[in-house]
Each structure stands twice: as structure tokens, then as C-alpha cells.
Design a protein around this motif. Structure first.
Motif, short mmCIF file in Angstrom:
data_model
loop_
_atom_site.label_atom_id
_atom_site.label_comp_id
_atom_site.label_asym_id
_atom_site.label_seq_id
_atom_site.Cartn_x
_atom_site.Cartn_y
_atom_site.Cartn_z
N LYS A 29 -5.58 8.60 3.97
CA LYS A 29 -5.60 8.15 2.58
C LYS A 29 -6.42 6.87 2.44
O LYS A 29 -6.44 6.03 3.33
N LEU A 51 1.31 2.98 2.60
CA LEU A 51 0.68 3.83 3.61
C LEU A 51 1.44 3.72 4.93
O LEU A 51 2.13 2.75 5.19
N CYS A 99 -6.98 3.68 -0.26
CA CYS A 99 -6.41 2.98 -1.42
C CYS A 99 -7.38 1.94 -1.94
O CYS A 99 -7.98 1.20 -1.17
N TRP A 100 -7.52 1.90 -3.27
CA TRP A 100 -8.34 0.90 -3.95
C TRP A 100 -7.38 -0.06 -4.64
O TRP A 100 -6.55 0.35 -5.45
N PHE A 101 -7.48 -1.33 -4.31
CA PHE A 101 -6.66 -2.36 -4.94
C PHE A 101 -7.53 -3.19 -5.87
O PHE A 101 -8.62 -3.63 -5.49
N LYS A 133 -5.78 3.08 -7.26
CA LYS A 133 -6.06 4.49 -7.03
C LYS A 133 -5.86 4.79 -5.54
O LYS A 133 -6.28 4.03 -4.69
N THR A 134 -5.22 5.91 -5.26
CA THR A 134 -5.07 6.39 -3.89
C THR A 134 -5.75 7.74 -3.79
O THR A 134 -5.44 8.65 -4.57
N ARG A 191 0.05 -3.26 -6.31
CA ARG A 191 0.08 -1.85 -5.90
C ARG A 191 -1.32 -1.27 -6.03
O ARG A 191 -2.14 -1.76 -6.79
N PRO A 192 -1.62 -0.17 -5.32
CA PRO A 192 -2.96 0.41 -5.40
C PRO A 192 -3.29 0.89 -6.81
O PRO A 192 -2.46 1.50 -7.49
N SER A 252 0.81 -1.22 0.00
CA SER A 252 0.00 0.00 0.00
C SER A 252 0.84 1.27 0.00
O SER A 252 0.43 2.28 -0.54
#
Length: 182
Positions: A81, A58, A83-85, A95-96, A92-93, A56
Motif C-alpha cells: 500500500k 499500515l 499512503c499520501w499524507f 489517500k491510500t 491520517r492519510p 498510517s
């Protein structure tokens, strides 16, 4: 069925995973492993096989929710934040989103509608449209819809949890001000 093949216990029905006596311990162990996805076969083996390790980037993960389709995961962090995985796409994400100014306390997907939400200690809840397509060549569509305000801060804490109604597009939030809002 032979007598020796019968289980030596009486199965119980639980209303939710939270009512299972060992739930809290299992939940804590799951958070300690962060975002490791395991393939756990139905047979009784001693070790589970690590399938993917999602990175992530993060600071600290505070909440996680899995899409009803199973291939997408959203993660909330202590630095605000989200994160969409897409687990089929990458580790990796996809979209963050920097949505909140304080810690994210909860993230959730709706079971029926293409919605997801996040709540935070900044006394807000974000509702977003998150459409997942069955065509693997098309990426998920993520659109922020609404910022919900209404809770007041209590001891520096805001909205503690958010859950969607199982059949309606309604979001329930609970705050540190001892109020539940719809």
C-alpha cells in the motif's frame, strides 16, 4: 569574530547525505521512529520538539519521500500500500492506494515535475501524477499514469529502488536481476 567564537573543526562538503559517515546510523534511527515529525531548532538544544505524529494504519513502513514543497509525504509499506499524507490537512492519510501485490521497496517524488513513483518486489514500478496546489482549499490530485514492467525476479525480489532524473521526467529503476532501467 573573536577567537573563542570560531568553530574547532574544519567544515567538509559532502556530495550527498549518503556520503556522510554517520548517515546509515541516522537513517536507521529515523526509521525506528517511523512517522514522527520533529521541529528541530537551529540552536543546540538537547531535545527536539514533536510536531506531528502521522498515523498510517499500515503493517510496516518500508520507504518514505517528502514532496519538494514540504507539506506532503508519501509512504510505502510492506503490504503493497502507498499512503499520501497532506500534513496541513490531517495526521491520517489523504489517500491510500493498493498499487502493488508485494512489498513496496522505494517511493520517490520528482523535484521539478508533479510526478511520484513507487517500486516493488512484484517487479513493477508505478508512475503517478501528483499535483499539489498552492490553494490550501484544493486537495492534491493523484492520478496513476503508467505501470512499468521489465525486471525479472531474482530470489523472490524484484525492483529494489527507483529514482527520478533531476531535470527530466525519466525514472531509473534498479532490480535484483542486476539491471538498471530507464
Amino acid at each position: 569574530m573573536y577567537e573563542e567564537d570560531r568553530p574547532k573543526f574544519i567544515p567538509k562538503r559532502f556530495e550527498s547525505p549518503r556520503s556522510v559517515p554517520v548517515y546509515e546510523k541516522a537513517l536507521r534511527e529515523g526509521f525506528d521512529r517511523c512517522l514522527n515529525l520533529y521541529l528541530c531548532p537551529r540552536t543546540h538544544k538537547k531535545r527536539a520538539q514533536l510536531v506531528k505524529k502521522l498515523e498510517s494504519g499500515l503493517r510496516e513502513i518500508s520507504s518514505i519521500s517528502i514532496h519538494p514543497g514540504g507539506d506532503n509525504v508519501i509512504v510505502g509499506s510492506k503490504d503493497g500500500k502507498l499512503c499520501w499524507f497532506d500534513t496541513d490537512l490531517s495526521t491520517r492519510p489523504y489517500k491510500t492506494l493498493k498499487t502493488h501485490s508485494k512489498d513496496i521497496t522505494s517511493v520517490t517524488f520528482h523535484r521539478k515535475y508533479p510526478l511520484f513513483a513507487s517500486s516493488s518486489e512484484d517487479c513493477t514500478a508505478y508512475v503517478c501524477h501528483g499535483m499539489v496546489y498552492s490553494d490550501l482549499n484544493q486537495n492534491p490530485l493523484i492520478v496513476p499514469l503508467e505501470i512499468l514492467r521489465g525486471h525479472s525476479s531474482s530470489d523472490g525480489r524484484g525492483v529494489l529502488d527507483c529514482k527520478f532524473h533531476p531535470k527530466q521526467p525519466w525514472l531509473f529503476t534498479s532490480g535484483a536481476d542486476s539491471v538498471i532501467r530507464l
